[in-house]
Design a protein around this motif. Sequence first.
Motif, PDB file in Angstrom:
ATOM      1  N   ALA A 289       0.832  -1.209   0.000  1.00 36.21           N
ATOM      2  CA  ALA A 289       0.000   0.000   0.000  1.00 36.21           C
ATOM      3  C   ALA A 289       0.862   1.252   0.000  1.00 36.21           C
ATOM      4  CB  ALA A 289      -0.916  -0.003   1.225  1.00 36.21           C
ATOM      5  N   GLU A 290       1.936   1.236   0.774  1.00 32.90           N
ATOM      6  CA  GLU A 290       2.817   2.406   0.855  1.00 32.90           C
ATOM      7  C   GLU A 290       3.501   2.672  -0.471  1.00 32.90           C
ATOM      8  OE1 GLU A 290       6.186   4.733   0.875  1.00 32.90           O
ATOM      9  OE2 GLU A 290       6.412   2.536   0.760  1.00 32.90           O
ATOM     10  N   ILE A 291       4.003   1.636  -1.137  1.00 33.04           N
ATOM     11  CA  ILE A 291       4.679   1.818  -2.426  1.00 33.04           C
ATOM     12  C   ILE A 291       3.717   2.453  -3.432  1.00 33.04           C
ATOM     13  CG2 ILE A 291       5.725   0.644  -4.400  1.00 33.04           C
ATOM     14  CD1 ILE A 291       6.716  -1.516  -2.413  1.00 33.04           C
ATOM     15  N   ALA A 292       2.507   1.932  -3.493  1.00 37.63           N
ATOM     16  CA  ALA A 292       1.541   2.433  -4.471  1.00 37.63           C
ATOM     17  C   ALA A 292       1.167   3.883  -4.199  1.00 37.63           C
ATOM     18  CB  ALA A 292       0.293   1.551  -4.467  1.00 37.63           C
ATOM     19  N   LEU A 293       0.920   4.219  -2.936  1.00 33.07           N
ATOM     20  CA  LEU A 293       0.531   5.589  -2.606  1.00 33.07           C
ATOM     21  C   LEU A 293       1.692   6.555  -2.788  1.00 33.07           C
ATOM     22  CD1 LEU A 293      -1.617   7.547  -1.594  1.00 33.07           C
ATOM     23  CD2 LEU A 293      -0.947   6.967   0.750  1.00 33.07           C
ATOM     24  N   GLU A 294       2.879   6.139  -2.394  1.00 34.64           N
ATOM     25  CA  GLU A 294       4.055   7.018  -2.478  1.00 34.64           C
ATOM     26  C   GLU A 294       4.278   7.525  -3.900  1.00 34.64           C
ATOM     27  OE1 GLU A 294       8.930   6.679  -2.027  1.00 34.64           O
ATOM     28  OE2 GLU A 294       7.651   5.290  -0.904  1.00 34.64           O
ATOM     29  N   HIS A 295       3.998   6.682  -4.873  1.00 34.01           N
ATOM     30  CA  HIS A 295       4.291   7.054  -6.260  1.00 34.01           C
ATOM     31  C   HIS A 295       3.089   7.671  -6.969  1.00 34.01           C
ATOM     32  CE1 HIS A 295       8.289   5.600  -5.775  1.00 34.01           C
ATOM     33  NE2 HIS A 295       7.802   4.506  -5.220  1.00 34.01           N
ATOM     34  N   HIS A 296       2.143   8.143  -6.154  1.00 34.82           N
ATOM     35  CA  HIS A 296       1.079   9.011  -6.654  1.00 34.82           C
ATOM     36  C   HIS A 296       1.076  10.354  -5.911  1.00 34.82           C
ATOM     37  CE1 HIS A 296      -0.593   5.240  -8.322  1.00 34.82           C
ATOM     38  NE2 HIS A 296      -1.215   6.031  -9.182  1.00 34.82           N
ATOM     39  N   LEU A 297       1.994  10.552  -4.992  1.00 38.75           N
ATOM     40  CA  LEU A 297       2.021  11.785  -4.212  1.00 38.75           C
ATOM     41  C   LEU A 297       2.155  13.004  -5.122  1.00 38.75           C
ATOM     42  CD1 LEU A 297       4.267  10.801  -1.162  1.00 38.75           C
ATOM     43  CD2 LEU A 297       1.785  11.115  -1.191  1.00 38.75           C
ATOM     44  N   GLY A 298       1.380  14.018  -4.842  1.00 31.30           N
ATOM     45  CA  GLY A 298       1.444  15.259  -5.610  1.00 31.30           C
ATOM     46  C   GLY A 298       0.573  15.295  -6.843  1.00 31.30           C
ATOM     47  N   MET A 299      -0.125  14.196  -7.153  1.00 28.78           N
ATOM     48  CA  MET A 299      -0.943  14.159  -8.363  1.00 28.78           C
ATOM     49  C   MET A 299      -2.137  15.093  -8.228  1.00 28.78           C
ATOM     50  SD  MET A 299      -2.594  10.875 -10.319  1.00 28.78           S
ATOM     51  CE  MET A 299      -0.994  10.350 -10.967  1.00 28.78           C
ATOM     52  N   THR A 300      -2.294  15.974  -9.203  1.00 26.63           N
ATOM     53  CA  THR A 300      -3.362  16.965  -9.176  1.00 26.63           C
ATOM     54  C   THR A 300      -4.649  16.391  -9.766  1.00 26.63           C
ATOM     55  OG1 THR A 300      -2.716  17.823 -11.343  1.00 26.63           O
ATOM     56  CG2 THR A 300      -1.722  18.850  -9.402  1.00 26.63           C
ATOM     57  N   CYS A 301      -5.751  17.062  -9.478  1.00 28.23           N
ATOM     58  CA  CYS A 301      -7.048  16.731 -10.062  1.00 28.23           C
ATOM     59  C   CYS A 301      -7.416  17.872 -11.004  1.00 28.23           C
ATOM     60  CB  CYS A 301      -8.104  16.555  -8.971  1.00 28.23           C
ATOM     61  SG  CYS A 301      -9.723  16.088  -9.599  1.00 28.23           S
ATOM     62  N   ASP A 302      -7.286  17.649 -12.301  1.00 31.28           N
ATOM     63  CA  ASP A 302      -7.449  18.730 -13.281  1.00 31.28           C
ATOM     64  C   ASP A 302      -8.258  18.259 -14.485  1.00 31.28           C
ATOM     65  OD1 ASP A 302      -5.488  16.958 -14.050  1.00 31.28           O
ATOM     66  OD2 ASP A 302      -4.040  18.455 -14.680  1.00 31.28           O
ATOM     67  N   PRO A 303      -9.507  17.796 -14.246  1.00 33.97           N
ATOM     68  CA  PRO A 303     -10.300  17.243 -15.337  1.00 33.97           C
ATOM     69  C   PRO A 303     -10.656  18.280 -16.398  1.00 33.97           C
ATOM     70  CG  PRO A 303     -11.679  17.572 -13.404  1.00 33.97           C
ATOM     71  CD  PRO A 303     -10.258  17.844 -12.978  1.00 33.97           C
ATOM     72  N   VAL A 304     -10.398  17.949 -17.640  1.00 37.55           N
ATOM     73  CA  VAL A 304     -10.709  18.847 -18.739  1.00 37.55           C
ATOM     74  C   VAL A 304     -12.226  19.026 -18.840  1.00 37.55           C
ATOM     75  CG1 VAL A 304     -10.524  19.211 -21.238  1.00 37.55           C
ATOM     76  CG2 VAL A 304      -8.622  18.165 -19.974  1.00 37.55           C
ATOM     77  N   LYS A 305     -12.656  20.278 -18.870  1.00 35.27           N
ATOM     78  CA  LYS A 305     -14.072  20.657 -18.943  1.00 35.27           C
ATOM     79  C   LYS A 305     -14.871  20.151 -17.757  1.00 35.27           C
ATOM     80  CE  LYS A 305     -17.768  21.270 -22.340  1.00 35.27           C
ATOM     81  NZ  LYS A 305     -18.409  20.795 -23.578  1.00 35.27           N
ATOM     82  N   GLY A 306     -14.189  19.794 -16.670  1.00 32.05           N
ATOM     83  CA  GLY A 306     -14.885  19.307 -15.489  1.00 32.05           C
ATOM     84  C   GLY A 306     -15.472  17.922 -15.647  1.00 32.05           C
ATOM     85  N   LEU A 307     -15.096  17.212 -16.705  1.00 29.71           N
ATOM     86  CA  LEU A 307     -15.623  15.875 -16.969  1.00 29.71           C
ATOM     87  C   LEU A 307     -14.682  14.816 -16.417  1.00 29.71           C
ATOM     88  CD1 LEU A 307     -16.681  16.454 -20.689  1.00 29.71           C
ATOM     89  CD2 LEU A 307     -18.204  16.406 -18.697  1.00 29.71           C
TER      90      LEU A 307
END
Length: 457
Positions: free
Chosen positions: A372-390
């Motif tokens: 679980a730690e390995i998987a989460l660690e390598h998503h740290l900092g990922m933004t939520c930026d959906p194009v057109k809010g979709l």
Amino acid sequence: MFLSVFDMFKVGIGPSSSHTMGPMVAAARFLDMMRASPFEFHGLRASLHGSLAFTGVGHATDRATILGLGGFVAHDYDDEKAEAFLAELNKTHKMHPEGLGELHFDPKADMIFDYDHALPGHANGMILMATDAQGDVILKQVFYSIGGGFVVTEEELAAGKATDEGDPVPFPFKSAAEMLEMAKASGKSIAEMKRANEISRGCSESLAKGTARIWQVMNDCINRGLERDGILPGGLKVRRRAKGIYDALMAERGLNQTAPHTINDWMSVYAMAVNEENAAGGQVVTAPTNGAAGTLPAVIRYYLDHVPGASEAHVEDFLLTAAAIAGLVKYNASISGAEAGCQAEVGSAAAMSAAGLCAVMGGTPEQVENAAEIALEHHLGMTCDPVKGLVQVPCIERNGLAAIKAVSAASLALRGDGQHFVPLDACIETMRQTGADMHDKYKETSLGGLAVNVPNC
């Protein structure tokens, strides 16, 4: 701390757990408040704030709120009835929720997108109002959709209801460290401890039936997504790709010419099938959210279809282990993209999936925590930026890549003995801090990132 497997995995509709399912839940709660009130009501209004306003149209927040006020609920949603209800409402401006008589609601005038006034409790805020015959507001309630379909009132949020512990359970771990200590002391796996907690609040039969239904809905969603093609709704004209990829993969089977990395395409196509269904407003399961709904089902399907010796009898253990990790993330950080970016959604889903896969492949509690730690660690900092809010770009492909990372994380953890440098608790806290520092334009508002650098139409 107890969050049920059925809190983390909820059957609902797309495209968003916090922006679609949450507002529908809030509306149902508001109707109950109205039914318990001594006042006589003649009309309804709704106001969306913060992220619910900025990406509300793309996430169908207005539609979900209106349907919720009309008495529709996510877990047994009927699309044909919903469409008929909305068509009639647009003509008559009247709805008839059960037990409340006829209520006036003009979608154009009474559904308000307030882009200027964020509510203080959470980025996903909304105000529901009921009016008298003169149009004056006589009942009002602020709701916050805090991620994964969870909804609290402003009073509940202020009182700490979002982290309410409830009645005692046998294994009340609030951190990964406590989880591992309890596993060592009891000799139980994480799934066994989670099962004991669930049974203390219910019964083993309802747990077995409930988890079986969760997987059935997930798997049905994969299969529907693999069979359907065409253009996704919303205006971006994004093509469904899962069916084409799946058909090509099936055609290549047995040719003995497939490159080893093609297994990644299988993981991706399962996830993409789910998220294309979600983008189309289909039935999905929060895992832990709708935007991240494809990752975990994809990893389960990968396990069942591609791992020698896999058994569907182990799916409950997978789900229980994943739910334990999800509970830690939600309790100590967030699963809301509007609060902490996509690291909180797809990152959490990858951690849950890695832990579940590691568990059903024989991993120790220490190896599961490491996965679980390995998987989460390598998503740290990922933004939520959906194009057109979709919930389409980059969300659909992102779930596929998260599934691949989850499988890789589980494999790495199983190659070790559970000893590792960064504890899962430290990674969760880092995610929380990163989310707090992240600029709001990168947290499900479509005001930054890909949402402004890619043409919207």
